[in-house]
Design a protein around this motif. Structure first.
Motif, mmCIF file in Angstrom:
data_model
loop_
_atom_site.group_PDB
_atom_site.id
_atom_site.type_symbol
_atom_site.label_atom_id
_atom_site.label_comp_id
_atom_site.label_asym_id
_atom_site.label_seq_id
_atom_site.Cartn_x
_atom_site.Cartn_y
_atom_site.Cartn_z
ATOM 1 N N VAL A 42 0.815 -1.213 0.000
ATOM 2 C CA VAL A 42 0.000 0.000 0.000
ATOM 3 C C VAL A 42 0.855 1.272 0.000
ATOM 4 N N LYS A 43 2.088 1.141 0.538
ATOM 5 C CA LYS A 43 2.965 2.326 0.615
ATOM 6 C C LYS A 43 3.447 2.788 -0.762
ATOM 7 N N GLU A 44 3.352 1.918 -1.756
ATOM 8 C CA GLU A 44 3.794 2.307 -3.112
ATOM 9 C C GLU A 44 2.796 3.241 -3.798
ATOM 10 N N LEU A 45 1.550 3.233 -3.311
ATOM 11 C CA LEU A 45 0.497 4.013 -3.970
ATOM 12 C C LEU A 45 0.663 5.516 -3.783
ATOM 13 N N SER A 46 0.329 6.291 -4.810
ATOM 14 C CA SER A 46 0.245 7.758 -4.690
ATOM 15 C C SER A 46 -1.224 8.130 -4.830
ATOM 16 N N LEU A 47 -1.919 8.141 -3.714
ATOM 17 C CA LEU A 47 -3.372 8.319 -3.786
ATOM 18 C C LEU A 47 -3.795 9.759 -4.053
ATOM 19 N N ASP A 48 -2.867 10.706 -3.891
ATOM 20 C CA ASP A 48 -3.220 12.110 -4.183
ATOM 21 C C ASP A 48 -2.721 12.509 -5.583
ATOM 22 N N TYR A 49 -2.662 11.547 -6.486
ATOM 23 C CA TYR A 49 -2.147 11.830 -7.834
ATOM 24 C C TYR A 49 -3.100 12.730 -8.624
ATOM 25 N N THR A 50 -2.545 13.380 -9.640
ATOM 26 C CA THR A 50 -3.389 14.236 -10.490
ATOM 27 C C THR A 50 -3.986 13.400 -11.622
ATOM 28 N N ARG A 51 -3.138 12.957 -12.552
ATOM 29 C CA ARG A 51 -3.611 12.070 -13.625
ATOM 30 C C ARG A 51 -2.436 11.216 -14.095
ATOM 31 N N THR A 52 -2.734 10.013 -14.540
ATOM 32 C CA THR A 52 -1.697 9.150 -15.106
ATOM 33 C C THR A 52 -1.528 9.526 -16.585
ATOM 34 N N ILE A 53 -0.389 9.171 -17.188
ATOM 35 C CA ILE A 53 -0.214 9.493 -18.616
ATOM 36 C C ILE A 53 -1.239 8.685 -19.412
ATOM 37 N N LEU A 54 -1.146 7.358 -19.337
ATOM 38 C CA LEU A 54 -2.179 6.534 -19.979
ATOM 39 C C LEU A 54 -3.295 6.298 -18.970
ATOM 40 N N PRO A 55 -4.533 6.457 -19.388
ATOM 41 C CA PRO A 55 -5.663 6.214 -18.472
ATOM 42 C C PRO A 55 -5.858 4.723 -18.206
ATOM 43 N N PRO A 56 -6.715 4.363 -17.242
ATOM 44 C CA PRO A 56 -6.967 2.930 -16.968
ATOM 45 C C PRO A 56 -7.503 2.178 -18.177
ATOM 46 N N LYS A 57 -7.887 2.881 -19.205
ATOM 47 C CA LYS A 57 -8.288 2.241 -20.480
ATOM 48 C C LYS A 57 -7.278 1.189 -20.922
ATOM 49 N N LYS A 58 -5.997 1.399 -20.555
ATOM 50 C CA LYS A 58 -4.936 0.505 -21.052
ATOM 51 C C LYS A 58 -5.096 -0.939 -20.561
ATOM 52 N N PHE A 59 -5.920 -1.137 -19.508
ATOM 53 C CA PHE A 59 -6.150 -2.503 -19.023
ATOM 54 C C PHE A 59 -7.245 -3.208 -19.821
ATOM 55 N N PHE A 60 -8.009 -2.455 -20.584
ATOM 56 C CA PHE A 60 -9.139 -3.031 -21.327
ATOM 57 C C PHE A 60 -8.897 -3.010 -22.836
ATOM 58 N N VAL A 61 -8.295 -1.928 -23.296
ATOM 59 C CA VAL A 61 -7.851 -1.822 -24.689
ATOM 60 C C VAL A 61 -6.360 -1.545 -24.575
ATOM 61 N N LYS A 62 -5.561 -2.573 -24.795
ATOM 62 C CA LYS A 62 -4.125 -2.438 -24.521
ATOM 63 C C LYS A 62 -3.405 -1.720 -25.676
ATOM 64 N N PRO A 63 -2.347 -0.983 -25.358
ATOM 65 C CA PRO A 63 -1.609 -0.302 -26.422
ATOM 66 C C PRO A 63 -1.153 -1.276 -27.508
ATOM 67 N N ARG A 64 -0.688 -2.443 -27.120
ATOM 68 C CA ARG A 64 -0.375 -3.535 -28.059
ATOM 69 C C ARG A 64 -1.040 -4.784 -27.490
ATOM 70 N N ASP A 65 -1.861 -5.395 -28.304
ATOM 71 C CA ASP A 65 -2.665 -6.495 -27.803
ATOM 72 C C ASP A 65 -2.519 -7.697 -28.727
ATOM 73 N N GLU A 66 -1.928 -8.764 -28.242
ATOM 74 C CA GLU A 66 -1.799 -9.968 -29.071
ATOM 75 C C GLU A 66 -3.150 -10.670 -29.155
ATOM 76 N N LEU A 67 -3.627 -10.922 -30.369
ATOM 77 C CA LEU A 67 -4.929 -11.570 -30.543
ATOM 78 C C LEU A 67 -4.781 -13.042 -30.924
ATOM 79 N N PHE A 68 -3.883 -13.292 -31.890
ATOM 80 C CA PHE A 68 -3.672 -14.653 -32.383
ATOM 81 C C PHE A 68 -2.185 -14.901 -32.602
ATOM 82 N N LYS A 69 -1.816 -16.186 -32.534
ATOM 83 C CA LYS A 69 -0.451 -16.585 -32.888
ATOM 84 C C LYS A 69 -0.534 -17.680 -33.933
ATOM 85 N N LEU A 70 0.263 -17.561 -34.959
ATOM 86 C CA LEU A 70 0.318 -18.623 -35.968
ATOM 87 C C LEU A 70 1.548 -19.466 -35.693
#
Ligand code: SF4
Ligand code: SF4
Length: 334
Positions: A42-70
């Motif tokens: 818990v000590k690693e958290l910065s709970l009074d942060y302003t904004r992250t560079i990438l929003p939490p969107k990155k956990f749902f739509v990833k910057p690079r997302d592997e879909l299939f492997k051949l």
């Protein structure tokens, strides 16, 4: 909605308890910026942060997302089905996810996005605006849903709003950590919200904006800013509501391929390029203006595609201000 109190002395136990739901990701400070990464203590958290560079969107739509492997002439789907906790999400980013839901969960739903949304436990947290925030004028400064638990800072702990069945279960299974909310807690909560409402320095005047943008397609303001803009696409990559992606095949070796999707930006000249070589937005002016129409007006029935998080302003190398551009468009017309 149910309200309970989490006393300050129970906070770290509460955090440890959430590990039962999966890995915890929260805001952590790196030099002068913040990012959502896995947090074990818990000590690693910065709970009074302003904004992250990438929003939490990155956990749902990833910057690079592997879909299939051949591999050996067979395509295999890449799946990630792990449950996880997003700890400390601001109200504007919760609204950002709700805007993404309208796109990715619309029939037929995107299976990757859907399963990640179902696997996520979201803990919201109250915040104070800085010079870039204008969420209040867009009504995204307070989330009424879209989270499991929402923590509001009190002088001696947290007022917790319970927003989902999963949230109720966590509170129910850990009743010893919570107390009933008192009149004094509610007074502190109200005082905090009033102080916060007064702290906003920026606002977006939405009145008549759809009509103004209709009339201002040829405004000189777009031209002025398109010349200043570097076309880097930062503003779209950091935006919690931008959702464009491209799909491409990466050849690892002769018979091994990874099909991935990755963030795309309407600022890239190739974004409007279609078969036959026609480009719908061939100039930087076309691309710059398009983004403002997409965020504010593209589909008036769907509402705004901007939650006023201020990321595009903070991370724009040309120091272009979103609200200022729209104000100038309005001023030129009136
Ligand atoms: S347009 Fe800018 S302020 Fe609006 S949601 Fe996107 S990054 Fe945030
Ligand atoms: S971040 Fe700024 S410079 Fe880069 S594309 Fe967006 S408006 Fe242009």
């Amino acid at each position: 909605m149910r309200y309970v109190k989490l006393p300050a002395e129970n906070f770290s136990t509460f955090f440890e308890t959430l590990k039962q739901l999966g890995k915890i990701y929260g805001p952590v400070k790196h030099n002068s910026t913040y990012t959502f990464i896995q947090v074990d203590n818990v000590k690693e958290l910065s709970l009074d942060y302003t904004r992250t560079i990438l929003p939490p969107k990155k956990f749902f739509v990833k910057p690079r997302d592997e879909l299939f492997k051949l591999k050996r002439e067979k395509w295999e789907e890449v799946k990630d089905g792990e449950s996880f906790v997003l700890f400390g999400v601001h109200s504007c980013d919760i609204h950002g996810l709700k805007i993404l839901d309208k796109v990715y969960l619309r029939d037929p739903p995107d299976p990757y996005y859907k399963s990640r949304r179902e696997n996520a436990f979201i803990v919201g947290i109250s915040c104070m605006p800085d010079e870039y925030c204008f969420c209040k004028s867009l009504g995204t400064d307070f989330a009424m849903d879209g989270f499991d638990l929402f923590l509001h800072k009190l002088p001696d702990g947290w007022l917790v709003r319970v927003g989902s069945v999963k949230g109720h279960e966590v509170v129910w299974e850990n009743q010893e950590l919570f107390e009933e909310v008192t009149e004094e807690d509610l007074r502190h909560f109200k005082e905090f919200e009033e102080k916060r409402a007064k702290a906003f320095k920026r606002s977006l005047n939405k009145e008549g904006l759809a009509d103004i943008l209709d009339l201002a397609f040829n405004s000189q303001v777009w031209k002025k800013y398109a010349e200043k803009c570097l076309g880097c696409g930062n503003c779209t990559l950091v935006c919690p509501t931008c959702r464009c992606y491209e799909v491409c095949d990466n050849w690892i070796r002769a018979y091994e391929v990874v099909r991935e999707r990755r963030y795309d930006s309407c600022f890239m000249p190739t974004h409007g390029l279609v078969a036959g070589g026609h480009n719908f937005r061939p100039t930087r002016l076309d691309r710059f203006r398009h983004r403002y129409y997409c965020k504010s007006y593209f589909d008036p029935s769907a509402g705004f595609n901007c939650v006023g998080c201020g990321r595009c302003d903070e991370f724009c190398p040309a120091k272009i201000e979103h609200v200022r551009v729209l104000e100038e468009v309005r001023e030129e017309l009136l």
